[in-house]
Design a protein around this motif. Structure first.
Motif, PDB file in Angstrom:
ATOM      1  N   ALA A  72      30.193  41.916 -86.573  1.00  0.00           N
ATOM      2  CA  ALA A  72      29.853  40.627 -85.992  1.00  0.00           C
ATOM      3  C   ALA A  72      30.127  39.531 -87.022  1.00  0.00           C
ATOM      4  O   ALA A  72      29.881  39.715 -88.216  1.00  0.00           O
ATOM      5  CB  ALA A  72      28.386  40.593 -85.580  1.00  0.00           C
ATOM      6  N   LEU A  73      30.628  38.403 -86.558  1.00  0.00           N
ATOM      7  CA  LEU A  73      30.848  37.224 -87.398  1.00  0.00           C
ATOM      8  C   LEU A  73      30.180  36.037 -86.726  1.00  0.00           C
ATOM      9  O   LEU A  73      30.429  35.761 -85.548  1.00  0.00           O
ATOM     10  CB  LEU A  73      32.344  36.947 -87.551  1.00  0.00           C
ATOM     11  CG  LEU A  73      32.722  35.584 -88.152  1.00  0.00           C
ATOM     12  CD1 LEU A  73      32.273  35.474 -89.608  1.00  0.00           C
ATOM     13  CD2 LEU A  73      34.237  35.343 -88.039  1.00  0.00           C
ATOM     14  N   MET A  74      29.328  35.345 -87.467  1.00  0.00           N
ATOM     15  CA  MET A  74      28.712  34.135 -86.924  1.00  0.00           C
ATOM     16  C   MET A  74      28.769  33.025 -87.966  1.00  0.00           C
ATOM     17  O   MET A  74      28.467  33.247 -89.144  1.00  0.00           O
ATOM     18  CB  MET A  74      27.268  34.380 -86.496  1.00  0.00           C
ATOM     19  CG  MET A  74      26.688  33.217 -85.688  1.00  0.00           C
ATOM     20  SD  MET A  74      25.223  33.651 -84.710  1.00  0.00           S
ATOM     21  CE  MET A  74      24.001  33.853 -85.994  1.00  0.00           C
ATOM     22  N   ILE A 105      32.997  35.886 -78.826  1.00  0.00           N
ATOM     23  CA  ILE A 105      31.950  36.315 -77.901  1.00  0.00           C
ATOM     24  C   ILE A 105      31.212  35.122 -77.329  1.00  0.00           C
ATOM     25  O   ILE A 105      30.910  35.069 -76.143  1.00  0.00           O
ATOM     26  CB  ILE A 105      30.963  37.262 -78.610  1.00  0.00           C
ATOM     27  CG1 ILE A 105      31.653  38.563 -79.031  1.00  0.00           C
ATOM     28  CG2 ILE A 105      29.757  37.561 -77.728  1.00  0.00           C
ATOM     29  CD1 ILE A 105      30.777  39.470 -79.868  1.00  0.00           C
ATOM     30  N   ASP A 106      30.920  34.136 -78.181  1.00  0.00           N
ATOM     31  CA  ASP A 106      30.099  33.005 -77.746  1.00  0.00           C
ATOM     32  C   ASP A 106      30.428  31.784 -78.590  1.00  0.00           C
ATOM     33  O   ASP A 106      30.628  31.900 -79.810  1.00  0.00           O
ATOM     34  CB  ASP A 106      28.618  33.353 -77.902  1.00  0.00           C
ATOM     35  CG  ASP A 106      27.707  32.507 -77.027  1.00  0.00           C
ATOM     36  OD1 ASP A 106      28.210  31.600 -76.342  1.00  0.00           O
ATOM     37  OD2 ASP A 106      26.481  32.767 -77.036  1.00  0.00           O
ATOM     38  N   LEU A 129      30.173  32.920 -82.430  1.00  0.00           N
ATOM     39  CA  LEU A 129      29.879  34.340 -82.614  1.00  0.00           C
ATOM     40  C   LEU A 129      31.096  35.134 -82.154  1.00  0.00           C
ATOM     41  O   LEU A 129      31.604  34.925 -81.043  1.00  0.00           O
ATOM     42  CB  LEU A 129      28.648  34.749 -81.809  1.00  0.00           C
ATOM     43  CG  LEU A 129      28.258  36.233 -81.845  1.00  0.00           C
ATOM     44  CD1 LEU A 129      27.880  36.666 -83.254  1.00  0.00           C
ATOM     45  CD2 LEU A 129      27.099  36.501 -80.878  1.00  0.00           C
ATOM     46  N   ALA A 130      31.576  36.027 -83.004  1.00  0.00           N
ATOM     47  CA  ALA A 130      32.780  36.805 -82.699  1.00  0.00           C
ATOM     48  C   ALA A 130      32.597  38.237 -83.165  1.00  0.00           C
ATOM     49  O   ALA A 130      31.694  38.555 -83.943  1.00  0.00           O
ATOM     50  CB  ALA A 130      33.995  36.168 -83.357  1.00  0.00           C
ATOM     51  N   ARG A 131      33.509  39.106 -82.704  1.00  0.00           N
ATOM     52  CA  ARG A 131      33.517  40.503 -83.115  1.00  0.00           C
ATOM     53  C   ARG A 131      34.890  40.840 -83.707  1.00  0.00           C
ATOM     54  O   ARG A 131      35.930  40.448 -83.168  1.00  0.00           O
ATOM     55  CB  ARG A 131      33.248  41.419 -81.918  1.00  0.00           C
ATOM     56  CG  ARG A 131      33.179  42.899 -82.307  1.00  0.00           C
ATOM     57  CD  ARG A 131      33.229  43.807 -81.090  1.00  0.00           C
ATOM     58  NE  ARG A 131      32.144  43.590 -80.170  1.00  0.00           N
ATOM     59  CZ  ARG A 131      30.919  44.079 -80.311  1.00  0.00           C
ATOM     60  NH1 ARG A 131      30.632  44.806 -81.379  1.00  0.00           N
ATOM     61  NH2 ARG A 131      29.982  43.857 -79.417  1.00  0.00           N
TER      62      ARG A 131
END
Length: 211
Positions: free
Chosen positions: A142-144, A185-186, A201-203
């Motif tokens: 996860a990357l935020m 993702i968001d 937010l990414a994967r």
């Protein structure tokens, strides 16, 4: 004529105001809904799950909250005063005094967080950070991170000191994520439930540790 602060002033400024910043930092944990969202998409590649907190600051309240939920936290900050406070706040976690730009810890993490830190970099340095994100991403990591809402530079304050912020256009952030093997993702521009923060937010969907 007073000159405005620049990206090169960020680390010396945060080093200088570290104690005041620690005392004044909002600990209501308004970030909790998004931290929980990140936790929900953080894979279990290893136990405990590993978090890389870029621009970790003092470790309170965000890294503390995540450590309490079982993550092994590595906090990285280029301001020595912040790293010292992080180490005191979270003595069982890993504190690294290093500039996030060009960082290479030779390990990968299940989650990468750059909350209110990445946006202090210049536009070009922000572009380069996506390679740093990818270099440290474990499978499905996860990357935020937080940004501004549109391309440009603005100035804010931290513990009474002026600090620089910049942002790319949202379309460019989307392109950079794709180019570096992250799936969005968001994206929440000025999220009212998170004190108006703009959050991504990414994967990671690429090969582990790819550089």
């Amino acid at each position: 004529m007073t000159l405005q602060s620049s990206p090169s002033d960020i680390l010396p400024t945060y080093d200088r105001v570290a104690l005041d910043f620690y005392a004044q930092r909002d600990r209501s944990l308004f970030e909790k809904p998004m931290l929980d969202r990140m936790l929900g998409v953080t894979p279990r590649n290893m136990s405990p799950r590993r978090l890389l907190d870029l621009g970790c600051g003092t470790g309170a309240p965000i890294a503390t909250y995540l450590a309490e939920r079982g993550l092994a936290v590595t906090g990285v900050d280029g301001a020595a005063g912040m790293v010292e406070l992080f180490a005191r706040t979270l003595p069982r976690e890993t504190a690294v005094h290093a500039d996030m730009r060009g960082l290479d810890l030779a390990q990968t993490f299940d989650a990468i967080l750059a909350w209110n830190s990445f946006f202090h970099l210049s536009p070009d340095d922000q572009r380069s950070m996506f390679e740093v994100f990818r270099r440290h991403a474990a499978p499905n990591a996860a990357l935020m991170f937080t940004t501004g809402t549109s391309a440009g530079e603005v100035w804010g304050e931290a513990a009474g000191a002026e600090v620089y912020h910049s942002s790319l256009d949202p379309a460019e952030y989307r392109d950079l994520l794709v180019q570096h093997d992250f799936k969005l993702i968001d994206h929440r521009p000025e999220d009212p439930s998170c004190h108006g923060h703009t959050i991504w937010l990414a994967r990671y969907i690429g090969a582990p540790g790819h550089a």
